[in-house]
Design an enzyme around this catalytic site. Sequence first.
Site, PDB file in Angstrom:
ATOM      1  N   GLU A 128      -3.872  17.813 -11.068  1.00 20.50           N
ATOM      2  CA  GLU A 128      -4.472  18.444 -12.238  1.00 20.50           C
ATOM      3  C   GLU A 128      -5.948  18.738 -12.007  1.00 20.50           C
ATOM      4  OE1 GLU A 128      -2.880  16.551 -15.716  1.00 20.50           O
ATOM      5  OE2 GLU A 128      -4.081  17.795 -17.037  1.00 20.50           O
ATOM      6  N   ASN A 175       0.305  20.668 -20.847  1.00 22.07           N
ATOM      7  CA  ASN A 175      -0.169  19.932 -22.031  1.00 22.07           C
ATOM      8  C   ASN A 175       0.010  20.722 -23.323  1.00 22.07           C
ATOM      9  OD1 ASN A 175      -0.961  17.596 -20.715  1.00 22.07           O
ATOM     10  ND2 ASN A 175      -2.898  18.518 -20.110  1.00 22.07           N
ATOM     11  N   HIS A 231       0.578  18.959 -26.524  1.00 22.39           N
ATOM     12  CA  HIS A 231       0.291  17.540 -26.290  1.00 22.39           C
ATOM     13  C   HIS A 231      -1.065  17.086 -26.844  1.00 22.39           C
ATOM     14  CE1 HIS A 231       3.852  17.706 -23.894  1.00 22.39           C
ATOM     15  NE2 HIS A 231       3.741  16.446 -23.500  1.00 22.39           N
ATOM     16  N   ARG A 236      -1.873  22.673 -13.787  1.00 19.70           N
ATOM     17  CA  ARG A 236      -1.052  21.638 -14.413  1.00 19.70           C
ATOM     18  C   ARG A 236      -1.396  21.478 -15.909  1.00 19.70           C
ATOM     19  NH1 ARG A 236       1.170  16.318 -11.089  1.00 19.70           N
ATOM     20  NH2 ARG A 236       2.356  15.493 -12.814  1.00 19.70           N
ATOM     21  N   ARG A 255       0.821  -1.229   0.000  1.00 21.62           N
ATOM     22  CA  ARG A 255       0.000   0.000   0.000  1.00 21.62           C
ATOM     23  C   ARG A 255       0.845   1.266   0.000  1.00 21.62           C
ATOM     24  NH1 ARG A 255      -2.604  -3.197   3.849  1.00 21.62           N
ATOM     25  NH2 ARG A 255      -4.384  -4.256   2.949  1.00 21.62           N
ATOM     26  N   HIS A 272      -0.358  14.007 -28.780  1.00 19.92           N
ATOM     27  CA  HIS A 272      -0.853  12.671 -28.405  1.00 19.92           C
ATOM     28  C   HIS A 272      -1.607  12.038 -29.575  1.00 19.92           C
ATOM     29  CE1 HIS A 272      -0.742  13.577 -23.813  1.00 19.92           C
ATOM     30  NE2 HIS A 272       0.340  12.937 -24.204  1.00 19.92           N
ATOM     31  N   LYS A 329       8.367  22.632 -13.193  1.00 19.49           N
ATOM     32  CA  LYS A 329       7.482  21.480 -12.937  1.00 19.49           C
ATOM     33  C   LYS A 329       7.214  21.340 -11.441  1.00 19.49           C
ATOM     34  CE  LYS A 329       5.638  17.264 -14.196  1.00 19.49           C
ATOM     35  NZ  LYS A 329       5.662  16.097 -15.046  1.00 19.49           N
ATOM     36  N   LYS A 370       3.217  11.240 -11.257  1.00 18.38           N
ATOM     37  CA  LYS A 370       2.289  10.478 -12.111  1.00 18.38           C
ATOM     38  C   LYS A 370       2.958   9.152 -12.436  1.00 18.38           C
ATOM     39  CE  LYS A 370      -0.465  13.865 -14.668  1.00 18.38           C
ATOM     40  NZ  LYS A 370      -0.743  14.439 -16.000  1.00 18.38           N
ATOM     41  N   GLU A 427      10.385  18.816 -24.754  1.00 25.93           N
ATOM     42  CA  GLU A 427       9.723  19.199 -23.486  1.00 25.93           C
ATOM     43  C   GLU A 427      10.387  20.464 -22.910  1.00 25.93           C
ATOM     44  OE1 GLU A 427       7.013  17.746 -22.445  1.00 25.93           O
ATOM     45  OE2 GLU A 427       7.063  15.780 -23.419  1.00 25.93           O
ATOM     46  N   HIS A 457       7.557  10.481 -28.689  1.00 27.43           N
ATOM     47  CA  HIS A 457       6.771  11.465 -27.938  1.00 27.43           C
ATOM     48  C   HIS A 457       7.259  12.903 -28.196  1.00 27.43           C
ATOM     49  CE1 HIS A 457       4.200  12.985 -24.788  1.00 27.43           C
ATOM     50  NE2 HIS A 457       5.233  13.591 -24.237  1.00 27.43           N
TER      51      HIS A 457
HETATM   52  N1  LIG Z   1       4.988  10.244 -15.463  1.00 26.92           N
HETATM   53  C1  LIG Z   1       5.012  11.320 -16.207  1.00 26.92           C
HETATM   54  O1  LIG Z   1       4.676  12.409 -15.758  1.00 26.92           O
HETATM   55  C2  LIG Z   1       5.480  11.221 -17.628  1.00 26.92           C
HETATM   56  C3  LIG Z   1       5.720  12.371 -18.357  1.00 26.92           C
HETATM   57  C4  LIG Z   1       6.214  12.254 -19.647  1.00 26.92           C
HETATM   58  C5  LIG Z   1       6.462  10.998 -20.185  1.00 26.92           C
HETATM   59  N2  LIG Z   1       6.211   9.881 -19.445  1.00 26.92           N
HETATM   60  C6  LIG Z   1       6.501   8.533 -19.975  1.00 26.92           C
HETATM   61  O2  LIG Z   1       7.900   8.448 -20.168  1.00 26.92           O
HETATM   62  C7  LIG Z   1       8.174   7.484 -21.180  1.00 26.92           C
HETATM   63  C8  LIG Z   1       9.205   8.045 -22.130  1.00 26.92           C
HETATM   64  O3  LIG Z   1      10.376   8.325 -21.396  1.00 26.92           O
HETATM   65  P1  LIG Z   1      11.810   8.376 -22.099  1.00 26.92           P
HETATM   66  O4  LIG Z   1      11.742   9.262 -23.283  1.00 26.92           O
HETATM   67  O5  LIG Z   1      12.792   8.644 -21.048  1.00 26.92           O
HETATM   68  O6  LIG Z   1      11.914   6.921 -22.721  1.00 26.92           O
HETATM   69  P2  LIG Z   1      12.634   5.574 -22.222  1.00 26.92           P
HETATM   70  O7  LIG Z   1      12.516   5.397 -20.784  1.00 26.92           O
HETATM   71  O8  LIG Z   1      12.109   4.492 -23.110  1.00 26.92           O
HETATM   72  O9  LIG Z   1      14.146   5.848 -22.600  1.00 26.92           O
HETATM   73  C9  LIG Z   1      14.491   6.039 -23.964  1.00 26.92           C
HETATM   74  C10 LIG Z   1      15.694   5.180 -24.330  1.00 26.92           C
HETATM   75  O10 LIG Z   1      16.840   5.769 -23.748  1.00 26.92           O
HETATM   76  C11 LIG Z   1      17.620   4.774 -23.098  1.00 26.92           C
HETATM   77  N3  LIG Z   1      18.380   5.432 -22.056  1.00 26.92           N
HETATM   78  C12 LIG Z   1      17.964   5.803 -20.820  1.00 26.92           C
HETATM   79  N4  LIG Z   1      18.939   6.483 -20.193  1.00 26.92           N
HETATM   80  C13 LIG Z   1      19.980   6.524 -21.035  1.00 26.92           C
HETATM   81  C14 LIG Z   1      21.275   7.076 -20.946  1.00 26.92           C
HETATM   82  N5  LIG Z   1      21.661   7.779 -19.881  1.00 26.92           N
HETATM   83  N6  LIG Z   1      22.107   6.920 -22.008  1.00 26.92           N
HETATM   84  C15 LIG Z   1      21.713   6.262 -23.118  1.00 26.92           C
HETATM   85  N7  LIG Z   1      20.496   5.710 -23.269  1.00 26.92           N
HETATM   86  C16 LIG Z   1      19.645   5.857 -22.220  1.00 26.92           C
HETATM   87  C17 LIG Z   1      16.601   3.779 -22.619  1.00 26.92           C
HETATM   88  O11 LIG Z   1      17.201   2.545 -22.342  1.00 26.92           O
HETATM   89  C18 LIG Z   1      15.642   3.754 -23.811  1.00 26.92           C
HETATM   90  O12 LIG Z   1      16.108   2.879 -24.806  1.00 26.92           O
HETATM   91  C19 LIG Z   1       6.841   7.161 -21.840  1.00 26.92           C
HETATM   92  O13 LIG Z   1       6.404   5.904 -21.399  1.00 26.92           O
HETATM   93  C20 LIG Z   1       5.926   8.252 -21.322  1.00 26.92           C
HETATM   94  O14 LIG Z   1       4.574   7.834 -21.251  1.00 26.92           O
HETATM   95  C21 LIG Z   1       5.740   9.979 -18.176  1.00 26.92           C
HETATM   96 ZN   LIG Z   2       5.283  15.149 -22.840  1.00 30.15          ZN
END
Ligand SMILES: NC(=O)c1ccc[n+]([C@@H]2O[C@H](COP(=O)([O-])OP(=O)(O)OC[C@H]3O[C@@H](n4cnc5c(N)ncnc54)[C@H](O)[C@@H]3O)[C@@H](O)[C@H]2O)c1
Ligand SMILES: [Zn+2]
Length: 362
Positions: A237, A246, A249, A242, A121, A253, A227, A143, A185, A266
């Site tokens: 939100e 977007n 986005h 917040r 939990r 999206h 942020k 999130k 971003e 993305h």
């Molecule tokens: N929770 C939130 O508020 C929020 C906000 C925006 C996006 N997201 C989510 O985040 C995800 C996308 O995140 P991302 O763009 O970091 O993608 P990711 O986590 O898939 O990383 C992208 C690639 O980079 C590689 N990588 C990571 N660190 C590295 C490093 N230091 N050097 C070399 N390669 C590295 C990873 O192994 C992967 O292949 C999506 O699932 C999205 O929905 C969440």
């Molecule tokens: Zn985004």
Amino acid sequence: MLKSRVNLGKRSYEIIIGEGILSQLGVTLKRLAIGTDAFIITNKFLKDKYGAKLSRALLKEGFNFHFKIVADSEKSKSIQTASMVISELAKFSKEKKVFIIAFGGGVIGDLSGFVASVYKRGTNYVQIPTTLLAQVDSAIGGKTALDLDLGKNLVGAFYQPRLVFSDVDFLKSLDNKQLASGMSEVIKYAAIKDKKLFSFLEDNSKKIIAKDSKALEKIVASCSKIKAKITSSDERETCGLRTILNFGHTIGHAIEAAGGYCGYNHGQAVSLGMIAAIDLSQRLKLINQKLAVRVENLIKLYGLPSKLKAIPMAKIIKAHYHDKKFSGKENKFVLLSGIGKTRIVRNVSLDLIKESIKKISG
Ligand SMILES: NC(=O)c1ccc[n+]([C@@H]2O[C@H](COP(=O)([O-])OP(=O)(O)OC[C@H]3O[C@@H](n4cnc5c(N)ncnc54)[C@H](O)[C@@H]3O)[C@@H](O)[C@H]2O)c1
Ligand SMILES: [Zn+2]
């Protein structure tokens, strides 16, 4: 070392940003007193590249730890992976004071946050983001998310980490596409909230693209601050603040969904979405053409797309209606009324939306 703080009463936490700060992780965690045994969720690439350094930082302060490797793919944000991770966590945590470390990009962060939110939990967790996108965005704000076959991020909870620890040295190993994805971003934050950051991005593209540590530290710190501030005042939100995150986005999206999540990534989709939003802002006379061109030029400067290829407009419009932020029949767009200034506009006509999508169609 730079710091920001998310202020949420007892759930407040620090965001620590710096260059080469990993060696200080152990001391920082010790001060937090959130546990003695770290369950580190990561992927093989990151463990091979940085695992030894991370282990040393923890061992130095007497932490016990265990690495849990998950596949390097969005597919790891699944109920199946979460279930597997939780089972291993349960075995590891017997008679231990365990906390979770999310060591990776947004995928690892979202998965780990979810696991932390449901295990017993709620278990303490720390974000150590390793992509630019994760450092400026996904690691902050609580999130957490898993995907379903029916759509992305459909399962999740708001569950805040106890610390976000962003060492910009990790960003040195990102490839150009991953860096650009995070820059999308960063440009978003500058456009909606920070005129000075916007000018910094215009004037320092060479340094940033060359991954100059000081420049990266500056942009990660500026975005984290924005942020953190927004999350502190509108955690879930609910009061609208917040919503401005977007920007770009809504159409972004829709582009991701219309491409079946294997077309534009993305950041690229958000860039196209920002250009469409800028076009809408101009059509609604919130900004002039000069400003619209300035934003578009900044997006192009960082190697992000400004023209959409191979996705029909009808598909994007259809996907836009399915967006989870689209409530009932009313659409809602975050538009710009200046650099650093936003305006939320509801019920934008379909004709106008189509014109803006035409603007980005190649
Ligand atoms: N929770 C939130 O508020 C929020 C906000 C925006 C996006 N997201 C989510 O985040 C995800 C996308 O995140 P991302 O763009 O970091 O993608 P990711 O986590 O898939 O990383 C992208 C690639 O980079 C590689 N990588 C990571 N660190 C590295 C490093 N230091 N050097 C070399 N390669 C590295 C990873 O192994 C992967 O292949 C999506 O699932 C999205 O929905 C969440
Ligand atoms: Zn985004």
